[in-house]
Scaffold this active site. Structure first.
Site, short mmCIF file in Angstrom:
data_model
loop_
_atom_site.label_atom_id
_atom_site.label_comp_id
_atom_site.label_asym_id
_atom_site.label_seq_id
_atom_site.Cartn_x
_atom_site.Cartn_y
_atom_site.Cartn_z
N GLN B 115 -43.71 -41.30 -70.76
CA GLN B 115 -44.52 -41.76 -69.62
C GLN B 115 -43.88 -42.96 -68.90
OE1 GLN B 115 -48.71 -42.04 -70.84
NE2 GLN B 115 -48.95 -39.91 -70.20
N LYS B 164 -46.16 -52.94 -71.48
CA LYS B 164 -47.15 -53.06 -72.55
C LYS B 164 -46.91 -54.28 -73.43
CE LYS B 164 -49.73 -50.09 -75.70
NZ LYS B 164 -49.75 -48.82 -76.44
N MET B 480 -58.37 -27.25 -38.81
CA MET B 480 -57.44 -27.83 -37.84
C MET B 480 -56.12 -27.07 -37.84
SD MET B 480 -57.52 -30.10 -35.51
CE MET B 480 -58.41 -31.64 -35.67
#
Lengths: 188, 582
Positions: B115, B164, B480
């Protein structure tokens, strides 16, 4: 989309056409940008140029005030007058940017660039290279029996001219620093 | 006073010291220490969203409806990359938000850790500024600076990336008052010469128009108040961008309605025909200008903006004024009054404007059998007008109709994704608004396609008992896109219909919310009232005419005075060279 008949590379039909229709003259400007010397600051400035499609002709950066953590970025860029103004405003609003100076319009300035040239050759070519180096006030900073490394400081135009002369004489490698520039006179 | 504490505790302390009461977020490995601290206190509410994009849009909704900073908390890697759309949206619309992202520990940065993403690298072009904090001692200072940058000058999103190990380590906490904010101090006040020049132009103008934008809203409620005073005192007409609706009341005497691509005929014609344009806090966006070579050809232009890079970016102006809208308006009003409240005779100009108004550009053909989207919004407006109401929207036809048919009397009541045009913005934004205003009526005017992009937030709405009303104009089309394909691409409707739509009533019930479906114009009022009265989240599936086009419209590549009106034939109206534009 062939029916559009829009020339390749032309934005003149677009509502996004940012060209100044009053003055299309492309100018070359040297900008001095004083920034906090913090991680990523160069990426911010360069990212802005690429992200908004501005040109960079030359770029130098180094810390100039160690205690104040200040670096100086010198950018040579080209564009119409409007684009140059837009570049200055865009660079100026980056948070770690302290000052943006357009040396091209703020009065006389000096610009210098340092270059190293490696020229290989023997016989007449070698002699001619050395002779021209003397004329251009380039220094020999390394030499073998078949090569020189010349060091030269000057304007970009002078360095271009020297490179042009060395090419037929055995120029094999070039390193250039890009432009460093300061305003003339006593005031900072 | 400085104190020792962990980085994670500092984050919570800094948020408290910045007056934050609500954080929108989603936990993950790299922010666990911060979540642990959030668990152990009661001052800051954490709203668990179902996707990080929604956390950022909710923070935007919170910020736009309160004028305060919105805060989102996401984990590293995918948490941060999911936040990118929200950050870009906030950058384009100048919304002050602070996003805190977790990061792998400093010693793992650059190792392709689990991550891990280069979050400051990825978010550099979509934030006003961002920071990677590598030292716990610098953490609190950086957080306070982040709030300062987000709110100073032209507001915008900032991101602070928090490894961290920095969250776990101890360091010294610096309170906001002790932090050096650095050199970043944008200019707020204009010079007296500039103010005098503005006043001189105001005094002489025979065909003036105010063109205001989101900058007025961002400058605070005081700026809107000053704008009203100036507009009403001068008797000048005023139009606004999509972003600026509510700064001047829709019921106000000078109000022309919104301008731009789907703006009102009278507003665009006034912009084209004026002799003085006073741009206050708007940025000459391409939705506004149309073809720039023909943009308001005979006017002097004043541009008041806090951001110097907005000046002369698109349109050359005669009088650029860099400063905060509120400060400039205050000074202009003062000087104009002190010079004797002079103005030219505007009766001919107003007569011309009244003529343009007679065109009644918002006219549409109503139906007895099918709900027209315009009718649905007219009824919504009629039935909620005067209520303590906030409106968010998604992006598309419904957004433009909402801007045309809903009236806003106050600033901070209208939240829509203007610059980036982010489908999926409205639902999470409505959650952010409702968190900030628990007692108010919050309606998200949506199209079914946009709404599905962040429909997972039904879980959030239910969990926090947020009675947000999802008013979906369901035409089973990407309206649209379909409209442009009809006008520009030979009616080849490539992937612009919504197939396999859910049963929205059952969907609402699956989440424990209320679902209402309405397809008959005769039932509409009762159904809307049922939605308003229900104490909880509602999905209102309003089945509308499938092929309605949004008019009026300035076709791509055309100037303001060549608007298409609803009745007009649209065949061949957009030339091939306009088709290249979006």
């Amino acid at each position: 989309m062939s029916a559009l008949r829009i020339q390749h590379g032309s934005s003149s039909h677009s509502a996004y056409d940012l060209r100044d229709y009053h003055a299309e003259v492309i100018e070359k400007h040297t900008l001095a940008v004083l920034v906090d010397n913090e991680a990523g600051v160069l990426a911010r400035v360069i990212g802005l140029f690429s992200g908004r499609g501005y040109n960079i002709e030359s770029l130098t950066v180094a810390e100039v005030d160690h205690e104040g953590h200040r670096s100086r970025i010198t950018v040579v860029t080209t564009g119409t007058r409007d684009v140059i103004e837009q570049i200055k405003a865009q660079v100026g609003r980056i948070v770690p940017v302290h000052e943006v100076h357009d040396l091209t319009v703020e009065g006389p300035s000096i610009e210098r660039e340092l270059a190293l040239f490696k020229v290989e050759g023997t016989g007449n070519n070698r002699i001619e290279a050395l002779r021209l180096a003397e004329i251009f006030r380039a220094n020999v900073v390394d030499s073998t029996l078949e090569s020189f490394v010349f060091e030269m400081t000057g304007t970009s135009e002078k360095i271009d001219a020297f490179a042009e002369l060395m090419r037929p004489l055995g120029l094999v490698e070039t390193a250039r620093t890009g432009v460093a520039a300061l305003a003339r006179g006593g005031k900072a | 006073m400085t104190r020792q504490m962990t980085g994670a505790k500092m984050v919570v302390q800094a948020l408290k010291d910045q007056g934050v009461d609500t954080v929108f977020g989603y936990p993950g490995g790299a922010v666990l220490p911060i979540y642990d601290e959030i668990f152990q206190q009661n001052d800051i509410k954490h709203v668990l969203v179902r996707h990080e994009q929604a956390a950022v849009h909710a923070a935007e909704g919170y910020a736009r409806s309160t004028g305060k900073v919105g805060v989102a908390l996401v984990t590293s890697g995918p948490g941060a990359t999911n936040a990118v759309t929200g950050l870009t949206d906030a950058l384009m619309d100048s919304i002050p938000i602070v996003v805190l992202s977790g990061q792998v520990p400093t010693f793992m940065i650059g190792t392709d850790g689990f991550q891990e993403a280069d979050t400051v690298g990825i978010t550099r072009p979509c934030t006003k500024h961002n920071w990677l904090v590598k030292d716990t001692d610098k953490l609190s200072e950086t957080l306070h600076q982040a709030f300062h940058v987000a709110t100073s000058g032209r507001p915008g999103p900032v991101l602070v990336d928090l490894p961290k190990d920095v969250q776990f380590a101890d360091g010294e906490y610096t309170p906001p008052a002790k932090v050096k904010m650095g050199h970043y101090k944008p200019r707020l006040k204009a010079s007296i010469e500039e103010i005098n020049d503005i006043v001189a132009l105001i005094e002489k103008a025979e065909r003036p128009v105010f063109y205001t934008g989101g900058g007025v809203i961002n400058s605070g409620p005081g700026a809107s108040q000053l704008l009203r005073e100036l507009v009403d005192a001068t008797g000048f007409p005023i139009t606004s961008t999509l972003m600026g609706l509510g700064a001047y009341p829709a019921s106000g005497k000078g109000w022309l309605g919104m301008l731009g691509m789907h703006g009102l005929y009278e507003a665009n014609m006034a912009m084209h025909g004026c002799d003085l344009m006073i741009n206050i806090g708007a940025r000459f966006d391409d939705r506004i200008t149309g073809r720039i070579q023909d943009f308001s050809p005979n006017s002097k232009k004043i541009h008041v903006d806090i951001d110097p890079s907005s000046i002369n970016k698109i349109i050359h102006v005669d009088l650029p004024v860099i400063g905060d809208v509120g400060h400039v308006l205050e000074d202009v009003l003062k000087v104009w009054k002190s010079r004797g409240r002079k103005k030219a005779d505007l009766s001919a100009w107003w007569a011309q404007i009244e003529e343009w108004k007679e065109v009644r550009c918002l006219t549409y053909k109503n139906s007895e059998t099918v709900i027209k989207p315009q009718y649905a919004l007219e009824r919504l407006e009629a039935l909620t007008k005067g209520m303590d109401r906030y409106v968010t929207t998604e992006v598309g036809q419904h957004q433009m109709w909402a801007a045309q048919f809903l009236g806003f009397e106050d600033p901070n009541r209208w939240m829509t994704s203007g610059g980036l045009g982010t489908m999926g913005y409205g639902f999470p934004a409505s959650i952010g608004v409702q968190m900030a205003h628990p007692q108010s009526l919050v309606i998200n005017v949506a199209g079914e396609a946009s709404w599905l992009m962040n429909m997972q937030e039904m879980g959030t709405a239910m969990q926090y008992r947020l009675p947000v009303k999802q008013f979906i104009l369901n035409n089973e089309r990407l309206g649209m896109v379909r409209q442009w394909q009809q006008l520009l691409h030979g009616e080849r409707y490539s992937s612009s219909w919504s197939e396999s739509l859910p049963d929205f009533v059952k969907l609402a019930e699956a989440f424990g919310a209320k679902g209402i479906q309405c397809s008959d114009p005769k039932d509409l009022d009762d159904a809307i009232m049922e939605m308003i009265k229900y104490d909880g989240p509602v999905i209102f599936d309003c089945l509308v005419e499938k092929h309605e086009n949004c008019f009026p419209m300035i076709p791509s590549g055309k100037p303001h005075n060549e608007m298409l009106l609803g009745e007009a034939s649209v065949e061949g109206a957009i030339k091939s060279d306009g088709a290249v534009l979006v």
